[in-house]
Write an enzyme that holds these catalytic residues in place. Structure first.
Site, PDB file in Angstrom:
ATOM      1  N   GLY A 100       0.809  -1.215   0.000  1.00  0.00           N
ATOM      2  CA  GLY A 100       0.000   0.000   0.000  1.00  0.00           C
ATOM      3  C   GLY A 100       0.839   1.260   0.000  1.00  0.00           C
ATOM      4  N   ALA A 124      -2.031  -1.619  -4.505  1.00  0.00           N
ATOM      5  CA  ALA A 124      -3.137  -0.686  -4.718  1.00  0.00           C
ATOM      6  C   ALA A 124      -2.820   0.630  -4.034  1.00  0.00           C
ATOM      7  CB  ALA A 124      -4.446  -1.259  -4.177  1.00  0.00           C
ATOM      8  N   HIS A 157      -5.657  15.257   3.078  1.00  0.00           N
ATOM      9  CA  HIS A 157      -5.069  14.304   4.014  1.00  0.00           C
ATOM     10  C   HIS A 157      -4.442  15.054   5.193  1.00  0.00           C
ATOM     11  CE1 HIS A 157      -5.394  11.444   0.653  1.00  0.00           C
ATOM     12  NE2 HIS A 157      -5.328  10.502   1.573  1.00  0.00           N
ATOM     13  N   LYS A 161       1.272  13.539   5.758  1.00  0.00           N
ATOM     14  CA  LYS A 161       1.421  12.845   4.483  1.00  0.00           C
ATOM     15  C   LYS A 161       2.486  13.551   3.643  1.00  0.00           C
ATOM     16  CE  LYS A 161      -1.186  10.809   0.649  1.00  0.00           C
ATOM     17  NZ  LYS A 161      -0.557   9.500   0.852  1.00  0.00           N
ATOM     18  N   GLY A 167      -1.772   8.967  -3.803  1.00  0.00           N
ATOM     19  CA  GLY A 167      -1.807   7.864  -4.746  1.00  0.00           C
ATOM     20  C   GLY A 167      -3.220   7.542  -5.195  1.00  0.00           C
TER      21      GLY A 167
END
Length: 269
Positions: A100, A124, A157, A161, A167
């Protein structure tokens, strides 16, 4: 069969959330935390993983390398450099891996995915069920509205981050661009300032918000003359991602080597 899952980057927020998701999975008899891994020299080495995650003692001692871990599947939400090393280890040792991590450069992503030639790998940008459902909704919206609407993606976010756009936002853009047979690298607009001129219809705009403790919010707007369609996903807990990653880890068992994503896991393709 209870799948043995190792979590790397255990000292971070996602590592601890994954421990909670795996505790729930163990109660259901599907998966369990078998190894918790931190970087060499970490002060957490040797501590009980359950206590560190705030879940009570579970008897899993935190270790500082993959070589000291016993697992069927590794879950990795760390950073590109660490993930490249971990993917290579899993490929060499026939271990499935769920990734991830975001923020890969193009060449790093290519290198990372080489592990899928030897082991099952699920990569993903987002493991929540809702976001992956949104990918399918975006394909439909793009087919119906895309050539007649301006498309903008806004994501938010928490302050910690480190990559932007997220992403997930980039994946949303890729889904739309692929559906409309556009090259995202050519049509993406990542910032606007000053006299930018009139908007070109084929572009896909991205806007980024960073602050506070926002877990993750994404809105894609299809703006046409006289109407607007918005597809939004808001995550209120990292457990949405952690449960999906654990679901992917269990799903990988028995699969052939190859590159899978969360829509494969959910049967959305």
């Amino acid at each position: 069969m209870t799948v043995k899952v190792a979590v790397t980057g255990f000292g971070g927020r996602m590592g601890r959330s994954l421990a909670e998701a795996l505790t729930q999975a163990e109660a259901a008899g599907t998966a369990k935390l078998s190894a918790a891994i931190v970087r060499p020299g970490s002060s957490l080495t040797g501590a009980d993983a359950g206590e560190v995650a705030g879940l009570g003692r579970n008897g899993v001692a935190i270790v500082d390398s993959l070589e000291k871990a016993d697992f069927d599947v590794l879950i990795d939400f760390t950073a590109p450099a660490a993930t490249l090393s971990n993917a290579a280890y899993c490929a060499a040792n026939q271990k499935a891996i769920v990734i991830g991590t975001t923020g890969f450069a193009a060449d790093e992503k290519t290198q990372m995915l080489q592990a899928a030639d030897r082991v099952p790998l699920c990569f993903a940008s987002n493991f929540s069920t809702g976001v992956n459902l949104c990918f399918n909704l975006l394909e439909t919206a793009a087919r119906v509205l895309g050539d007649d609407a301006d498309i903008e993606i806004v994501e938010a976010h928490h302050r910690h981050k480190v990559d932007a756009p997220s992403g997930t936002a980039l994946s949303m853009g890729e889904v739309i661009a692929d559906t409309l047979e556009r090259d995202l690298a050519k049509v993406a607009v990542y910032g606007r300032e000053g006299q930018t001129g009139a908007r070109e219809r084929e572009t896909i705009g991205f806007a980024t918000v960073r602050g506070g403790d926002v877990v993750g919010e994404h809105t894609v707007s299809f703006l046409a003359d006289g109407e607007r369609v918005e597809i939004t996903h808001k995550a209120s807990s990292r457990l949405a991602f952690s449960r999906g990653a654990v679901r992917a880890a269990v799903w990988l068992i028995g699969r052939n080597a190859g590159h899978y994503d969360m829509r494969d896991v959910l049967g959305l393709k």
